[in-house]
Write an enzyme that holds these catalytic residues in place. Structure first.
Site, short mmCIF file in Angstrom:
data_model
loop_
_atom_site.label_atom_id
_atom_site.label_comp_id
_atom_site.label_asym_id
_atom_site.label_seq_id
_atom_site.Cartn_x
_atom_site.Cartn_y
_atom_site.Cartn_z
N LYS A 26 36.42 40.67 43.43
CA LYS A 26 36.44 39.25 43.79
C LYS A 26 35.35 38.91 44.80
O LYS A 26 35.02 37.74 44.98
CB LYS A 26 37.82 38.85 44.32
CG LYS A 26 38.88 38.83 43.23
CD LYS A 26 40.20 38.26 43.73
CE LYS A 26 41.21 38.08 42.61
NZ LYS A 26 41.76 39.38 42.12
C1 LIG Z 1 42.30 39.64 40.82
C2 LIG Z 1 42.29 41.04 40.36
C3 LIG Z 1 42.40 41.38 38.98
C4 LIG Z 1 42.60 40.35 37.90
O1 LIG Z 1 41.45 39.61 37.67
P1 LIG Z 1 41.52 38.25 36.82
O2 LIG Z 1 40.16 37.69 36.86
O3 LIG Z 1 42.53 37.38 37.52
O4 LIG Z 1 41.97 38.61 35.44
C5 LIG Z 1 42.28 42.73 38.63
N1 LIG Z 1 42.12 43.69 39.54
C6 LIG Z 1 42.04 43.41 40.86
C7 LIG Z 1 41.88 44.52 41.82
C8 LIG Z 1 42.12 42.09 41.33
O5 LIG Z 1 42.05 41.82 42.63
#
Ligand SMILES: *Cc1c(COP(=O)(O)O)cnc(C)c1O
Length: 432
Positions: free
Chosen positions: A107
């Protein structure tokens, strides 16, 4: 480039407005009015171009003239300030490591890009911009870090007391400066509810410019395409294109990958790897869309009961099921399979995966067993140190803190405890 609403009930807007507004007034999602085709000179020369050149060319059509090239280049440089290596684990499986950023999760890419775009768009705004965000763990840290010291912005994070891991809490509560953490007596839904109430409060909206930094924001969604191109930059061009398995919760990450593929990036197939929150796998099996409350799992950043970005995937695929199924499969991975995948990676490859990456690995292995001769990449979306309980359950061992985090461990925790009560939140916001 303009963006229309997937609900088709509000006017198209440019990149700037889509970023500042976050969501169209008809509650749809913004979607680019066409999918740019990347030219051959980019696709054929990925291994020769720099990461910055690739990122610039991939995203430029989406941003258009809303950001001058010199500023756009700076934003991309700051977005890509950490490595994104593709690691080989045996003959047919690779891990794309997206956890080398400041908050150790993928993210960081979207949050860093969005915060800097917003900082640029709102630089002449007289009022201070308040970024209000509720988090179950990973989002809060990435958004806080993205906006840390961005002039004119203030970040307020609401997180549920006792329900985030120690590392996640440390990432939200030790920055200080323009980042304020609120430790809420309640669960994630309570935090989310408080944030919604604040956005709906006309009194507050008069005095504060509120922004949500939500994961559906185009400025968080679109830059995630970059690392799919960077994966292919590291892929042996003489072999067939890879299958890519993405651990999916709200489906923003995989949707960015599918967009990259539609604009020309050679990817053979996508696997949407889900935990027990299997709304999408069920949709693939039955054609029915049945959202329901999230179930708690080891891979808790994927505990999403109504994946909002899936509609964007349908939009890319022209709402045609047979096209969707040609390019995308969906798989569900149980709790036991998740822990087992962590064990297998450790035993067979001396690789320590986090539970989200483990889900993606499990689904990839299953797919490759049925499609011998193909090769695949799974996305390792977080560092295992963020999910120590799962690692302990799988391996019976603790994960050592990486050096950067060990340093931060001594810093004082700065957070304000509060009841899950709107008037309390309002009073805090008014002091800012
Ligand atoms: C947010 C997150 C996900 C999921 O990602 P999306 O884009 O919501 O499908 C997967 N793994 C981790 C570690 C995350 O923080």
């Amino acid at each position: 480039m303009n963006y229309y609403s997937t609900n088709r009930n509000s006017d198209p807007v440019d990149f700037r407005t889509a970023t500042v507004q976050g969501q169209p007034s008809d509650r749809g999602l913004y979607f680019p009015e066409y999918i740019p085709q990347q030219d051959e000179s980019l696709l054929r020369n990925l291994h020769k171009l720099t990461e910055l050149e690739i990122a610039f060319r991939v995203l430029k059509p989406y941003v258009g003239d809303s950001i001058p090239d010199s500023v756009f280049t700076r934003i991309l440089t700051e977005t890509l300030s950490f490595p994104i290596p593709l690691r080989s684990l045996g003959k047919s499986v690779y891990s794309l490591e997206l956890f080398h950023g400041p908050t150790l999760a993928f993210k960081d890419v979207g949050a860093r890009f969005m915060s800097r775009c917003l900082g640029y768009f709102l630089q002449n705004e007289k009022r201070k911009v308040t970024i209000l965000v509720a988090t179950s763990g990973d989002t809060g840290g990435a958004v806080a870090d993205g906006f840390y010291k961005v002039p004119g912005t203030e970040v307020i994070i609401l997180y549920p007391k006792g329900k985030v891991s120690p590392v996640q809490e440390m990432q939200m509560t030790t920055l200080g400066q323009n980042v304020k953490a609120l430790e809420v007596e309640g669960n994630f839904d309570d935090c989310q509810q408080l944030v919604k109430q604040a956005f709906a409060d006309p009194e507050l909206r008069e005095t504060h410019l509120l922004s949500s930094a939500n994961s559906i924001n185009v400025a968080r969604w679109l830059p995630q395409q970059i690392y799919y191109f960077l994966a292919l930059k590291q892929w042996d061009p003489s072999t067939d294109p890879p299958v890519v398995s993405v651990p999916s919760g709200n489906f923003g990450n995989i949707c960015a990958g599918i967009l990259a593929m539609q604009s020309g990036l050679p990817i053979r197939h996508f696997i949407a790897a889900c935990n027990s929150n299997d709304i999408v796998p069920e949709y693939f099996e039955t054609g029915e869309w049945k959202p329901r409350p999230g179930i708690a799992t080891w891979s808790n950043a994927m505990d999403v009961g109504n994946p909002s970005n899936f509609v964007r995937i349908l939009e890319i695929m022209g709402h045609q099921d047979h096209v969707l199924k040609q390019f995308v499969s969906a798989d569900r991975v149980s709790e036991e399979e998740t822990l087992n995948a962590i064990r297998v990676l450790k035993q067979e490859h001396q690789y320590l995966a986090d539970p989200h990456g483990a889900v993606a690995y499990c689904s990839l292995r299953r797919y490759l067993d049925k499609h011998p001769g193909q090769k695949g990449i799974f996305l390792e979306t977080a560092h295992p140190v963020k999910f120590p309980d799962a690692i302990r359950a799988a391996l019976g061992e603790d994960v050592p803190l990486p050096p950067e985090l060990a340093q931060r461990k001594g810093l004082p925790k700065q957070s304000t405890r509060m009841e899950a009560d709107y008037e309390t939140l309002k009073k805090i916001l008014r002091q800012h």
